[in-house]
Enzyme design. Structure first.
Site, PDB file in Angstrom:
ATOM      1  N   MET A  30      47.134  25.959  60.951  1.00 23.23           N
ATOM      2  CA  MET A  30      46.227  26.785  61.757  1.00 23.23           C
ATOM      3  C   MET A  30      46.890  28.141  62.038  1.00 23.23           C
ATOM      4  O   MET A  30      46.504  28.839  62.981  1.00 23.23           O
ATOM      5  CB  MET A  30      45.856  26.075  63.055  1.00 23.23           C
ATOM      6  N   HIS A  37      56.696  25.127  59.992  1.00 27.27           N
ATOM      7  CA  HIS A  37      55.699  25.265  58.920  1.00 27.27           C
ATOM      8  C   HIS A  37      56.368  25.715  57.623  1.00 27.27           C
ATOM      9  O   HIS A  37      56.029  25.251  56.535  1.00 27.27           O
ATOM     10  CB  HIS A  37      54.666  26.341  59.281  1.00 27.27           C
ATOM     11  N   GLN A  61      38.277  20.742  65.989  1.00 29.35           N
ATOM     12  CA  GLN A  61      39.308  19.878  66.580  1.00 29.35           C
ATOM     13  C   GLN A  61      39.699  20.326  67.986  1.00 29.35           C
ATOM     14  O   GLN A  61      40.643  19.794  68.559  1.00 29.35           O
ATOM     15  CB  GLN A  61      40.517  19.769  65.651  1.00 29.35           C
ATOM     16  N   GLY A 149      53.721  17.855  58.799  1.00 25.93           N
ATOM     17  CA  GLY A 149      54.896  17.656  59.648  1.00 25.93           C
ATOM     18  C   GLY A 149      54.767  16.352  60.427  1.00 25.93           C
ATOM     19  O   GLY A 149      53.682  16.005  60.917  1.00 25.93           O
ATOM     20  N   LYS A 151      55.947  15.747  63.284  1.00 22.49           N
ATOM     21  CA  LYS A 151      55.821  15.915  64.734  1.00 22.49           C
ATOM     22  C   LYS A 151      54.458  15.389  65.184  1.00 22.49           C
ATOM     23  O   LYS A 151      54.339  14.734  66.207  1.00 22.49           O
ATOM     24  CB  LYS A 151      55.972  17.386  65.141  1.00 22.49           C
ATOM     25  N   SER A 187      57.101  24.130  67.682  1.00 22.16           N
ATOM     26  CA  SER A 187      55.648  24.000  67.815  1.00 22.16           C
ATOM     27  C   SER A 187      55.075  25.341  68.221  1.00 22.16           C
ATOM     28  O   SER A 187      55.721  26.095  68.966  1.00 22.16           O
ATOM     29  CB  SER A 187      55.348  22.973  68.916  1.00 22.16           C
ATOM     30  N   SER A 188      53.853  25.604  67.771  1.00 16.95           N
ATOM     31  CA  SER A 188      53.179  26.840  68.200  1.00 16.95           C
ATOM     32  C   SER A 188      53.037  26.841  69.721  1.00 16.95           C
ATOM     33  O   SER A 188      53.032  27.889  70.364  1.00 16.95           O
ATOM     34  CB  SER A 188      51.792  26.931  67.583  1.00 16.95           C
ATOM     35  N   ARG A 189      52.924  25.649  70.304  1.00 19.66           N
ATOM     36  CA  ARG A 189      52.729  25.551  71.761  1.00 19.66           C
ATOM     37  C   ARG A 189      53.939  26.010  72.558  1.00 19.66           C
ATOM     38  O   ARG A 189      53.809  26.317  73.746  1.00 19.66           O
ATOM     39  CB  ARG A 189      52.415  24.123  72.149  1.00 19.66           C
TER      40      ARG A 189
HETATM   41  O1  PAF Z   1      48.351  20.363  62.199  1.00 14.64           O
HETATM   42  C1  PAF Z   1      47.548  21.310  62.141  1.00 14.64           C
HETATM   43  O2  PAF Z   1      47.915  22.494  62.205  1.00 14.64           O
HETATM   44  C2  PAF Z   1      46.065  21.017  62.010  1.00 14.64           C
HETATM   45  O3  PAF Z   1      45.689  19.919  62.754  1.00 14.64           O
HETATM   46  C3  PAF Z   1      45.594  20.897  60.547  1.00 14.64           C
HETATM   47  C4  PAF Z   1      46.222  19.698  59.848  1.00 14.64           C
HETATM   48  C5  PAF Z   1      45.917  22.164  59.790  1.00 14.64           C
HETATM   49  C6  PAF Z   1      44.071  20.689  60.503  1.00 14.64           C
HETATM   50  O4  PAF Z   1      43.397  21.749  61.098  1.00 14.64           O
END
Ligand code: PAF
Length: 283
Positions: A30, A37, A61, A149, A151, A187-189
């Site tokens: 994302m 990543h 999602q 990943g 995680k 994590s992006s978070r």
């Molecule tokens: O892990 C993520 O970044 C997302 O859930 C994914 C797998 C790209 C699906 O949108």
């Protein structure tokens, strides 16, 4: 690196590679890319001839209380990072390209026995959103291999299960969790945390590791371990979500004689909800 935003252009681009019998690995993301990543890209490059990454912030999602519009979008920086790691193709579709109908997606993919547990309990509908978009992306890219990943261990199992159940010819690879020196899972978070919270956040991995050591040294009272960890996280400034010792293959609560375990946790710190896990195989 080619950046492509339409499904038909991506298909045309990949068609020649397939005719030439090149193998394709896919790394869906994302965006807001970090070292974790990029290690997925490295892993993908080891496996195949051609690596395709995607950046798509998937509205399906995000729950009604989750901030889809506020999700960090850092497209130019992400592109640079992918280029620097040797990614060959970036697929970056718009929401309209992925979900052209007005009701977002009329077909959804659900993996019921996995998606209501753990993260699914506090994020209803999240894994249906993930399973649906990943199925669509697999249909578009038609990769030989896809890398995720570990995680997001629950997500990894959901994707493995849907790939198996829908007979998709994609090999699913789980890549190790990339960690900061403190042990904190990348994590992006983490971008939502202050400097002080970043230091506190490392406690999540400390608690997971302590629980692993306790299991490895023979502790069998799993509920006691889970409660102890929750209390330690609270004293470190977290708010509870879950801390569970589960079976590695299906995320059901582990029992005393189970050997292949995953300790999975989610907890809130400041504005972030952090997740992490540790797998344990007992002798
Ligand atoms: O892990 C993520 O970044 C997302 O859930 C994914 C797998 C790209 C699906 O949108």
């Amino acid at each position: 690196m080619y950046t492509i935003d339409s499904i038909s252009n991506l298909r045309n681009h990949l068609w020649q590679a397939k005719l030439d019998h090149k193998t394709i690995a896919f790394v869906p993301t994302m965006g807001n890319l970090h070292e974790g990543h990029l290690q997925l890209i490295d892993r993908a490059l080891e496996e195949v001839d051609l690596v395709v990454a995607s950046i798509f912030v998937n509205p399906l999602q995000f729950g009604p209380n989750e901030n889809f519009n506020g999700y960090p979008r850092t497209f130019m920086a992400d592109q640079e990072k992918l280029i620097s790691r040797g990614c060959h193709v970036l697929f970056a579709p718009s929401v309209d390209e992925m979900y052209p109908t007005t009701n977002i997606s009329s077909t959804t993919v659900k993996v019921p026995h996995l998606e209501q547990l753990l993260c699914g309990a506090s994020r209803p509908g999240h894994f249906t959103g993930v399973a649906t978009v990943v199925s669509k992306l697999f249909g578009i890219v038609q990769p030989d291999v896809a890398i995720f990943g570990l995680k997001d261990y629950q997500q990894f199992l959901v994707i493995k299960q849907l790939t198996y159940d829908l007979c998709l010819p994609v090999k699913i690879i789980g890549a190790p969790i990339a960690r900061a020196e403190s042990g904190l899972a990348l994590s992006s978070r983490n971008g939502y945390l202050s400097d002080e919270e970043l230091m506190q956040a490392a406690q999540l991995y400390v608690c997971l590791s302590a629980c692993r050591v306790a299991l490895e040294t023979g502790e069998t009272d799993l509920s006691k371990l889970e409660e102890q960890a929750q209390c330690e996280l609270e004293s470190a400034g977290f708010r509870r979500d879950y801390f569970k010792i589960c079976r590695q293959d299906n995320l059901q609560p582990a029992e005393a004689n189970d050997k292949d375990l995953v300790i999975a946790a989610a907890a809130y710190l400041g504005k972030a909800r952090l997740i992490d896990n540790v797998r344990v195989t007992l002798p």
